[in-house]
Design an enzyme around this catalytic site. Sequence first.
Site, mmCIF file in Angstrom:
data_model
loop_
_atom_site.group_PDB
_atom_site.id
_atom_site.type_symbol
_atom_site.label_atom_id
_atom_site.label_comp_id
_atom_site.label_asym_id
_atom_site.label_seq_id
_atom_site.Cartn_x
_atom_site.Cartn_y
_atom_site.Cartn_z
ATOM 1 N N HIS A 221 -0.302 -1.967 -1.423
ATOM 2 C CA HIS A 221 -0.899 -1.378 -1.846
ATOM 3 C C HIS A 221 -0.896 0.074 -1.365
ATOM 4 O O HIS A 221 -0.182 0.468 -1.276
ATOM 5 C CB HIS A 221 -2.000 -1.425 0.045
ATOM 6 C CG HIS A 221 -1.645 -1.383 1.058
ATOM 7 N ND1 HIS A 221 -1.331 -3.196 1.723
ATOM 8 C CD2 HIS A 221 -1.107 -0.986 2.191
ATOM 9 C CE1 HIS A 221 -0.632 -2.575 2.646
ATOM 10 N NE2 HIS A 221 -0.531 -1.527 3.031
ATOM 11 N N HIS B 286 2.185 5.176 3.611
ATOM 12 C CA HIS B 286 3.042 4.666 3.328
ATOM 13 C C HIS B 286 2.560 3.829 1.936
ATOM 14 O O HIS B 286 1.382 4.000 1.516
ATOM 15 C CB HIS B 286 3.024 3.212 4.764
ATOM 16 C CG HIS B 286 1.808 2.663 5.136
ATOM 17 N ND1 HIS B 286 1.269 2.798 5.409
ATOM 18 C CD2 HIS B 286 1.754 1.409 4.221
ATOM 19 C CE1 HIS B 286 0.382 2.228 5.996
ATOM 20 N NE2 HIS B 286 0.212 1.275 5.278
ATOM 21 N N GLU C 94 6.402 0.054 3.908
ATOM 22 C CA GLU C 94 6.066 -1.486 4.224
ATOM 23 C C GLU C 94 6.137 -2.243 3.554
ATOM 24 O O GLU C 94 6.299 -1.811 2.382
ATOM 25 C CB GLU C 94 4.862 -1.789 4.167
ATOM 26 C CG GLU C 94 3.629 -2.738 5.410
ATOM 27 C CD GLU C 94 2.527 -2.685 5.714
ATOM 28 O OE1 GLU C 94 1.713 -2.110 4.500
ATOM 29 O OE2 GLU C 94 1.718 -3.505 6.385
HETATM 30 CO CO CO Z 1 0.126 -1.091 5.110
#
Ligand code: CO
Length: 134
Positions: free
Chosen positions: A7, A79, A130
Amino acid sequence: MIGRLNHVAIAVPDLAAGTAMYAGTLGAKVSEPMALPEHGVSVVFVELPNTKIELLEPLGEDSPIAAFLLKNPAGGIHHLCYEVDDITAARDRLTQAGARVLGDGEPKIGAHGKPVLFLHPKDFAGTLIELEQA
Ligand code: CO
């Protein structure tokens, strides 16, 4: 080592307004909001055919995205999340290469119920990364 883009996360000052923008204006499928107090955020997921967009709103007193929203009051890309097969092996390889893992370096359970880690943006072209164990 890294796999799919899981994502892109966008910090927003108002999750309901962000949901309306994606579900209404952009015509996307958006999940119900979910509170993640241990991460200091509330989230919704926007489902796209090839990835997801995570909208993040601060939750609680010392949300990790509060300072970001002070600098970016209209919101902004916060992020990117890449999938890895083995998060502990990925962490060990990255720290041996000199990359910094945020926090205590131990994976935490993220928004999808899977272990995640964050990498210092100064080590990755100014981008907070991440890692999520797929
Ligand atoms: Co995230």
